[in-house]
Design an enzyme around this catalytic site. Structure first.
Site, PDB file in Angstrom:
ATOM      1  N   LYS A 290      39.328  41.793  39.154  1.00  0.00           N
ATOM      2  CA  LYS A 290      39.966  41.692  40.380  1.00  0.00           C
ATOM      3  C   LYS A 290      39.035  40.886  41.261  1.00  0.00           C
ATOM      4  O   LYS A 290      37.988  40.672  40.990  1.00  0.00           O
ATOM      5  CB  LYS A 290      39.985  43.049  40.978  1.00  0.00           C
ATOM      6  CG  LYS A 290      41.388  43.839  40.291  1.00  0.00           C
ATOM      7  CD  LYS A 290      41.668  45.073  40.631  1.00  0.00           C
ATOM      8  CE  LYS A 290      42.800  45.561  40.351  1.00  0.00           C
ATOM      9  NZ  LYS A 290      43.287  47.013  40.314  1.00  0.00           N
TER      10      LYS A 290
ATOM     11  N   ARG B   7      40.553  51.623  33.962  1.00  0.00           N
ATOM     12  CA  ARG B   7      41.550  50.705  33.252  1.00  0.00           C
ATOM     13  C   ARG B   7      40.962  49.372  33.251  1.00  0.00           C
ATOM     14  O   ARG B   7      40.550  48.716  34.249  1.00  0.00           O
ATOM     15  CB  ARG B   7      42.708  50.579  34.446  1.00  0.00           C
ATOM     16  CG  ARG B   7      43.711  49.846  33.814  1.00  0.00           C
ATOM     17  CD  ARG B   7      45.059  50.015  34.747  1.00  0.00           C
ATOM     18  NE  ARG B   7      46.272  49.151  34.650  1.00  0.00           N
ATOM     19  CZ  ARG B   7      46.148  47.597  34.937  1.00  0.00           C
ATOM     20  NH1 ARG B   7      45.240  47.187  35.660  1.00  0.00           N
ATOM     21  NH2 ARG B   7      47.223  47.075  34.541  1.00  0.00           N
TER      22      ARG B   7
HETATM   23  C1  8Y7 Z   1      45.983  48.695  38.670  1.00  0.00           C
HETATM   24  C2  8Y7 Z   1      47.060  49.311  38.176  1.00  0.00           C
HETATM   25  C3  8Y7 Z   1      47.187  46.976  38.126  1.00  0.00           C
HETATM   26  C4  8Y7 Z   1      44.811  49.677  39.067  1.00  0.00           C
HETATM   27  C5  8Y7 Z   1      46.406  51.373  38.119  1.00  0.00           C
HETATM   28  C6  8Y7 Z   1      45.324  44.000  37.755  1.00  0.00           C
HETATM   29  C7  8Y7 Z   1      49.106  48.081  37.146  1.00  0.00           C
HETATM   30  C8  8Y7 Z   1      46.545  44.225  38.726  1.00  0.00           C
HETATM   31  N1  8Y7 Z   1      46.024  47.508  38.813  1.00  0.00           N
HETATM   32  N2  8Y7 Z   1      47.353  50.486  37.710  1.00  0.00           N
HETATM   33  N3  8Y7 Z   1      47.864  48.185  37.800  1.00  0.00           N
HETATM   34  N4  8Y7 Z   1      45.432  50.953  38.721  1.00  0.00           N
HETATM   35  N5  8Y7 Z   1      46.500  52.567  37.947  1.00  0.00           N
HETATM   36  O1  8Y7 Z   1      44.659  43.205  38.164  1.00  0.00           O
HETATM   37  O2  8Y7 Z   1      44.144  49.684  39.725  1.00  0.00           O
HETATM   38  O3  8Y7 Z   1      45.357  44.733  36.862  1.00  0.00           O
HETATM   39  S1  8Y7 Z   1      47.769  45.354  38.042  1.00  0.00           S
END
Ligand code: 8Y7
Length: 262
Positions: free
Chosen positions: A204, A239
């Protein structure tokens, strides 16, 4: 939680997204590297991105979930905010819902309740289109916590068992660098909500701001550091795009934690 890369593959002639065999290979590699969940999504939620239709999202994810569900030994998480996609994805074999809107779309609460799978509720201020324009909080940690508490209550009222709910402060979703840093520093305060905490910081822009890099590939070390901090402060699930690096780092954390003097 390993993020399955569904970005356009220029070598594919089969459409805008990665070939199913390439996606399967990527998923299998992440499982080998230690991923316990594979997250797959058909709609970008990056800052500035526009929504896609339910049909488009279904076309992107359903065939892939059917393939993965048969071949990978860990649960598949469907990253979606649409009730129809939640239902279809779980029918196709998904075992978890990851909703960046925390089931705030009309119909999402009953749809998720009917599936009976675990749900991750994420905090976001605004919507992806404009969320980074001018994020504002009086107290970011308090406001995120109050929001998640309210969503937990709404889910329970809709019949989703408390034990199936996971919470996430949503790093980068309607937050400045300062907001993200405070949320990470105060992450532990969310543990009093008594739900497992999921954290996503991998690649990010907050990491880019800190290390002054030019590309996402240069954010790996910063992402691993943030993941380690998050786990020390109470995160249960990370994640990430970088499964191998993250799992190795977290093996160090858990070995130190479980060490005893004798
Ligand atoms: C997150 C996410 C994304 C996060 C959860 C990226 C789908 C953007 N970020 N889901 N999703 N938490 N639960 O940079 O921080 O991965 S998308």
């Amino acid at each position: 939680m390993g993020i399955l890369n569904l970005t356009p593959d220029s070598f594919s002639d089969g459409g805008r997204f990665q070939r199913p065999d390439a996606a399967l290979e990527h998923a299998l590699r992440m499982v080998e590297e230690g991923a316990a969940i594979i997250d797959i999504g058909g709609e970008s939620t990056r800052p500035g991105s526009r929504p896609v239709s339910a049909d488009e999202e279904l076309d992107r994810v359903i065939p892939l979930i059917e393939i993965l569900a048969e071949r990978i030994p860990v649960p598949i998480s469907i990253d979606t905010s649409k009730p129809l996609v939640m239902r279809e994805a779980v029918s196709a074999g998904a075992g978890m819902i990851n909703d960046v809107l925390a089931l705030r779309e009309p119909g999402a609460l009953p749809a998720a309740a009917e599936t009976t799978v675990p749900v991750c509720l994420m905090h976001m201020q605004g919507r992806p289109r404009s969320m980074q324009d001018a994020p504002r909080y009086d107290n970011v940690a308090d406001e995120v916590k109050t929001f998640l508490q309210q969503r937990l209550e709404a889910c329970e009222a809709a019949g989703i068992a408390r034990g199936k709910l996971i919470i996430d402060p949503g790093f980068g979703f309607g937050k400045t660098l300062q907001h993200n840093l405070i949320l990470l520093k105060e992450l532990r305060s969310l543990t009093s909500l008594n739900a497992p905490l999921l954290v996503g910081v991998s690649r990010k822009s907050m990491l880019g701001s800190l290390v002054g890099d030019v590309s996402v590939n240069e954010r790996v070390f910063a992402g691993v550091a943030a993941a380690v901090l998050a786990v020390i402060e109470g995160a249960a699930i990370i994640r990430t795009h970088e499964v191998r690096a993250t799992v190795d780092a977290l093996k160090v954390v858990s070995s130190v934690r479980s060490a005893t003097p004798h």
